[in-house]
Write a protein that holds these residues in place. Sequence first.
Motif, short mmCIF file in Angstrom:
data_model
loop_
_atom_site.label_atom_id
_atom_site.label_comp_id
_atom_site.label_asym_id
_atom_site.label_seq_id
_atom_site.Cartn_x
_atom_site.Cartn_y
_atom_site.Cartn_z
N SER A 184 13.25 -1.02 21.03
CA SER A 184 12.33 -0.02 20.48
C SER A 184 13.04 1.27 20.09
O SER A 184 12.46 2.12 19.41
N CYS A 185 14.29 1.43 20.53
CA CYS A 185 15.06 2.63 20.16
C CYS A 185 15.83 2.45 18.86
O CYS A 185 16.38 3.43 18.33
N LEU A 186 15.89 1.24 18.32
CA LEU A 186 16.64 1.00 17.09
C LEU A 186 15.86 1.52 15.88
O LEU A 186 14.64 1.60 15.91
N PRO A 187 16.57 1.83 14.80
CA PRO A 187 15.87 2.35 13.61
C PRO A 187 14.91 1.36 12.99
O PRO A 187 13.93 1.75 12.37
N CYS A 188 15.16 0.05 13.14
CA CYS A 188 14.30 -0.93 12.49
C CYS A 188 12.90 -0.92 13.06
O CYS A 188 11.94 -1.31 12.40
N SER A 189 12.74 -0.48 14.34
CA SER A 189 11.42 -0.45 14.95
C SER A 189 10.71 0.88 14.76
O SER A 189 9.58 1.04 15.19
N ARG A 190 11.38 1.84 14.09
CA ARG A 190 10.78 3.15 13.85
C ARG A 190 10.77 3.45 12.37
O ARG A 190 11.16 4.51 11.91
N GLN A 191 10.33 2.47 11.59
CA GLN A 191 10.32 2.63 10.15
C GLN A 191 9.19 3.56 9.73
O GLN A 191 8.07 3.46 10.22
N ALA A 192 9.49 4.48 8.85
CA ALA A 192 8.47 5.40 8.37
C ALA A 192 7.49 4.68 7.47
O ALA A 192 7.80 3.65 6.86
N SER A 193 6.29 5.24 7.37
CA SER A 193 5.23 4.59 6.60
C SER A 193 5.50 4.62 5.10
O SER A 193 5.05 3.75 4.37
N ASP A 194 6.23 5.65 4.63
CA ASP A 194 6.47 5.76 3.20
C ASP A 194 7.71 4.98 2.77
O ASP A 194 8.07 5.01 1.60
N GLU A 195 8.35 4.27 3.69
CA GLU A 195 9.51 3.47 3.34
C GLU A 195 9.07 2.03 3.06
O GLU A 195 8.19 1.50 3.73
N PRO A 196 9.69 1.37 2.10
CA PRO A 196 9.34 -0.04 1.85
C PRO A 196 9.82 -0.93 2.98
O PRO A 196 10.80 -0.65 3.65
N THR A 197 9.11 -2.02 3.18
CA THR A 197 9.48 -2.96 4.23
C THR A 197 10.80 -3.64 3.88
O THR A 197 11.12 -3.87 2.71
N ASN A 198 11.55 -4.00 4.89
CA ASN A 198 12.83 -4.67 4.69
C ASN A 198 12.91 -5.84 5.66
O ASN A 198 12.18 -5.90 6.65
N PRO A 199 13.83 -6.79 5.40
CA PRO A 199 13.93 -7.96 6.28
C PRO A 199 14.24 -7.61 7.73
O PRO A 199 13.79 -8.29 8.65
N GLU B 185 0.83 -1.21 0.00
CA GLU B 185 0.00 0.00 0.00
C GLU B 185 0.86 1.26 0.00
O GLU B 185 0.50 2.28 -0.60
N ARG B 186 2.03 1.20 0.66
CA ARG B 186 2.91 2.36 0.65
C ARG B 186 3.42 2.66 -0.76
O ARG B 186 3.61 3.82 -1.13
N GLN B 187 3.66 1.61 -1.54
CA GLN B 187 4.11 1.83 -2.91
C GLN B 187 3.03 2.52 -3.73
O GLN B 187 3.31 3.44 -4.51
N HIS B 188 1.76 2.10 -3.56
CA HIS B 188 0.67 2.77 -4.25
C HIS B 188 0.53 4.22 -3.78
O HIS B 188 0.27 5.12 -4.58
N SER B 189 0.71 4.43 -2.48
CA SER B 189 0.62 5.79 -1.96
C SER B 189 1.72 6.67 -2.54
O SER B 189 1.50 7.85 -2.81
N GLU B 190 2.89 6.10 -2.75
CA GLU B 190 3.99 6.87 -3.33
C GLU B 190 3.66 7.28 -4.76
O GLU B 190 3.96 8.41 -5.18
N SER B 191 3.02 6.40 -5.51
CA SER B 191 2.64 6.76 -6.87
C SER B 191 1.59 7.87 -6.86
O SER B 191 1.65 8.82 -7.66
N PHE B 192 0.61 7.79 -5.96
CA PHE B 192 -0.37 8.86 -5.84
C PHE B 192 0.29 10.17 -5.40
O PHE B 192 -0.11 11.25 -5.84
N ARG B 193 1.31 10.06 -4.56
CA ARG B 193 2.00 11.26 -4.12
C ARG B 193 2.74 11.94 -5.28
O ARG B 193 2.80 13.18 -5.38
N ASN B 194 3.28 11.14 -6.17
CA ASN B 194 3.93 11.69 -7.35
C ASN B 194 2.92 12.39 -8.25
O ASN B 194 3.23 13.43 -8.85
N VAL B 195 1.72 11.83 -8.36
CA VAL B 195 0.68 12.46 -9.17
C VAL B 195 0.32 13.82 -8.59
O VAL B 195 0.21 14.83 -9.31
#
Length: 372
Positions: free
Chosen positions: A269-284, A141-151
């Motif tokens: 909970s202080c590490l960057p992996c637990s504070r991922q932004a919504s517009d970033e793609p998921t990673n392992p 869904e974030r990928q679709h949101s990014e395309s709408f954001r570009n529009v």
Amino acid sequence: MPVTQIAIGAVHLDDCPREPYIPIYLIVSGVFSLALALLSCLPCSRQANDEPTNPLSRVCTAWNSLTTFFLFCWFVVGYVWIYSIYEPNYNKTATAADPYCDRTLYLFALGTTALVFILLGLVCVVGCCVLIKINKDLGDERQHSESFRNVRRNVSENGLCACAPLKGVKVRLSVAPRSQQAKQLSVRSSSSCASSAFIMSNTALLQRIRDPPQPPTPILVCSKVALCIMPVAQIAIGAVHLDDCPREPYIPIYLIVLGVFTLALALLSCLPCSRQASDEPTNPLSRVCTAWNSLTTLFLFCWFVAGNVWIYSIYKPNYDKTAADPYCDRTLYLFAFWTTTLVYILLGFFFVGGCCVLVCFCLLGRADPDDM
């Protein structure tokens, strides 16, 4: 199940001198569980969304909340009664110094209590799988949101609606005068831009709901430090008094393990992996953090239940080292006792606060859709 609990508790009411509260626990649990199940069949508990609230439905909501809270507290008390005497003497002819408990009564109470934790474990495992699936869907869904954001960016910068062509849509061109084609193109462009703006506004609203504003950094740091105080104290007291409780040697181990895993959960909970932004793609790495948080939370819940048995089963212990009975250090035991009891006090406050909020919503009534 509630009927069986009532029947077995009533039949073996006097068959457990080792812990006479076990049959009473079964009877009370069965009566309130049966009342809660029968109440869900009444019309007041099945009110439609378009119907106005009435006093009877408010009474039913309050009764369900209070009964659920009582059953939770009663389950915790029964858990202590049952597991504190494991495994009892089943022989009726034993001496008075070793009281017995009927085998059928005790094993039934033990099995029904263990069944609750098995079901909770299954629910947690299924919940973790659902969360992982939702996290994956949110990435798409974030990928679709990014395309709408570009529009929307193209619309704001160029004043044009540079929408990408949609797959599976056939475009049919017709021959018409040049002025008519220009008029139709203008109407279609304005409609398409309006649709894109409407979609983007809804997407932005959902984005704000999904990602609430973060508190200021000083407040966030102070809250993290406050959360780490209790685990550090548990580790310190458990390590200092590691051999000071022969009455129940697992209590200091319980404090150390609980403090270590709670501290690890707070620091993760202080590490960057637990504070991922919504517009970033998921990673392992974010998926590993989510799985670790879920498994650690499940382990802490099971470990907390085991600690309840170790702590409450020896209340009140002997604090004198010179006595003949095994002792337990006063500081160690009272710290473990009150930190465990504090959890139930906080749960009670949260539950009472939630019930008050629900009652306020019921009293205020549902908002009229025509007023929106």
